[in-house]
Write a protein that holds these residues in place. Structure first.
Motif, PDB file in Angstrom:
ATOM      1  N   ALA A   1     -87.326 -27.519 -71.083  1.00  0.00           N
ATOM      2  CA  ALA A   1     -87.263 -26.795 -69.821  1.00  0.00           C
ATOM      3  C   ALA A   1     -87.594 -27.596 -68.456  1.00  0.00           C
ATOM      4  O   ALA A   1     -88.590 -27.878 -68.427  1.00  0.00           O
TER       5      ALA A   1
ATOM      6  N   ARG B   1     -78.190 -12.111 -71.449  1.00  0.00           N
ATOM      7  CA  ARG B   1     -78.618 -12.279 -70.035  1.00  0.00           C
ATOM      8  C   ARG B   1     -78.346 -10.997 -69.227  1.00  0.00           C
ATOM      9  O   ARG B   1     -79.346 -10.684 -68.445  1.00  0.00           O
TER      10      ARG B   1
ATOM     11  N   GLN C   1     -80.989  -8.338 -69.955  1.00  0.00           N
ATOM     12  CA  GLN C   1     -82.430  -8.801 -69.118  1.00  0.00           C
ATOM     13  C   GLN C   1     -82.280  -8.870 -67.685  1.00  0.00           C
ATOM     14  O   GLN C   1     -83.191  -9.346 -67.109  1.00  0.00           O
TER      15      GLN C   1
ATOM     16  N   GLN D   1     -79.905 -10.528 -65.801  1.00  0.00           N
ATOM     17  CA  GLN D   1     -79.732 -11.934 -65.344  1.00  0.00           C
ATOM     18  C   GLN D   1     -78.065 -11.996 -65.209  1.00  0.00           C
ATOM     19  O   GLN D   1     -77.628 -11.365 -66.153  1.00  0.00           O
TER      20      GLN D   1
ATOM     21  N   ALA E   1     -89.536 -18.453 -78.158  1.00  0.00           N
ATOM     22  CA  ALA E   1     -89.940 -18.121 -76.440  1.00  0.00           C
ATOM     23  C   ALA E   1     -89.316 -19.106 -75.528  1.00  0.00           C
ATOM     24  O   ALA E   1     -88.826 -18.855 -74.707  1.00  0.00           O
ATOM     25  N   GLY E   2     -89.500 -20.320 -76.065  1.00  0.00           N
ATOM     26  CA  GLY E   2     -89.066 -21.458 -74.948  1.00  0.00           C
ATOM     27  C   GLY E   2     -87.429 -21.411 -74.883  1.00  0.00           C
ATOM     28  O   GLY E   2     -87.079 -21.535 -73.938  1.00  0.00           O
TER      29      GLY E   2
ATOM     30  N   ARG F   1     -85.449 -18.869 -75.454  1.00  0.00           N
ATOM     31  CA  ARG F   1     -85.125 -17.752 -74.764  1.00  0.00           C
ATOM     32  C   ARG F   1     -85.476 -17.799 -73.363  1.00  0.00           C
ATOM     33  O   ARG F   1     -84.534 -17.359 -72.406  1.00  0.00           O
ATOM     34  N   ARG F   2     -86.536 -18.271 -72.847  1.00  0.00           N
ATOM     35  CA  ARG F   2     -86.826 -18.490 -71.562  1.00  0.00           C
ATOM     36  C   ARG F   2     -85.706 -19.476 -70.842  1.00  0.00           C
ATOM     37  O   ARG F   2     -85.228 -19.030 -69.758  1.00  0.00           O
ATOM     38  N   ASN F   3     -85.100 -20.439 -71.602  1.00  0.00           N
ATOM     39  CA  ASN F   3     -83.862 -21.294 -71.073  1.00  0.00           C
ATOM     40  C   ASN F   3     -82.940 -20.229 -70.871  1.00  0.00           C
ATOM     41  O   ASN F   3     -82.135 -20.298 -69.784  1.00  0.00           O
TER      42      ASN F   3
ATOM     43  N   GLY G   1     -82.789 -18.156 -67.894  1.00  0.00           N
ATOM     44  CA  GLY G   1     -83.304 -18.769 -66.494  1.00  0.00           C
ATOM     45  C   GLY G   1     -82.445 -18.237 -65.540  1.00  0.00           C
ATOM     46  O   GLY G   1     -81.216 -18.272 -65.491  1.00  0.00           O
ATOM     47  N   SER G   2     -83.053 -17.696 -64.443  1.00  0.00           N
ATOM     48  CA  SER G   2     -82.261 -17.136 -63.243  1.00  0.00           C
ATOM     49  C   SER G   2     -81.644 -17.946 -62.276  1.00  0.00           C
ATOM     50  O   SER G   2     -80.821 -17.746 -61.699  1.00  0.00           O
TER      51      SER G   2
END
Length: 149
Positions: free
Chosen positions: A9, A41, A44, A46, A118-119, A121-123, A126-127
């Motif tokens: 990330a 996205r 959530q 995004q 988690a990682g 998913r975060r990627n 990403g906004s």
């Protein structure tokens, strides 16, 4: 079945490295993954990401390289990194992330695995990201997310 995943990330590496022995097979990724990712996205808050041919070529080349040379990592054995692959494709990234996975047989399975991590998913959420490229070689998957400068 053991599933190995790794995440990078914003140019920071957190990787699980494992040698894999599978036959390289370029397998086109259908629109199912993009639909699932953009639906996720949107749920959530995004915006959607759009396919980019340069990122797709870079992702596919990395998937092929991992299979051909028998490694599983964000960095190639000769030191090539995500940022190098993206730059070589002609995409000038101001922000980028890479998800890799091994072992999933379908787009739905790799999406579910990344969504549950988690990682990864975060990627995917990403906004700053507006473009993506997906590559697959056998059961080795690469997703690049980025924003062009």
């Amino acid at each position: 079945m053991r599933i190995w995943v790794a995440v990078i990330a914003m140019m920071m590496v957190t990787a699980c490295t494992e040698t894999v022995a599978v036959k390289a097979m370029d397998q086109p990724v259908t629109g199912r993954f993009a639909k699932d990712m953009n639906t996720f996205r949107g749920s959530q808050g995004q915006g959607a990401v759009a396919p980019d041919r340069r990122l797709q070529r870079a992702a596919q080349a990395h998937a092929n390289d991992m299979v051909r040379r028998g490694y599983f990592a964000h960095q190639s054995p000769d030191g090539g990194r995500m940022s190098d692959r993206i730059a070589a494709s002609g995409y000038r990234a101001c922000a980028a992330a890479e998800n890799i996975a091994f072992g999933q047989k379908t787009e739905a399975a790799v999406f579910a695995a990344w969504r549950a991590s988690a990682g990864h998913r975060r990627n995917m959420l990403g906004s700053t990201f507006v473009d993506y490229g997906m590559g697959r070689s056998g059961d080795t998957w690469v997703l690049l997310l980025a924003r062009d400068c």
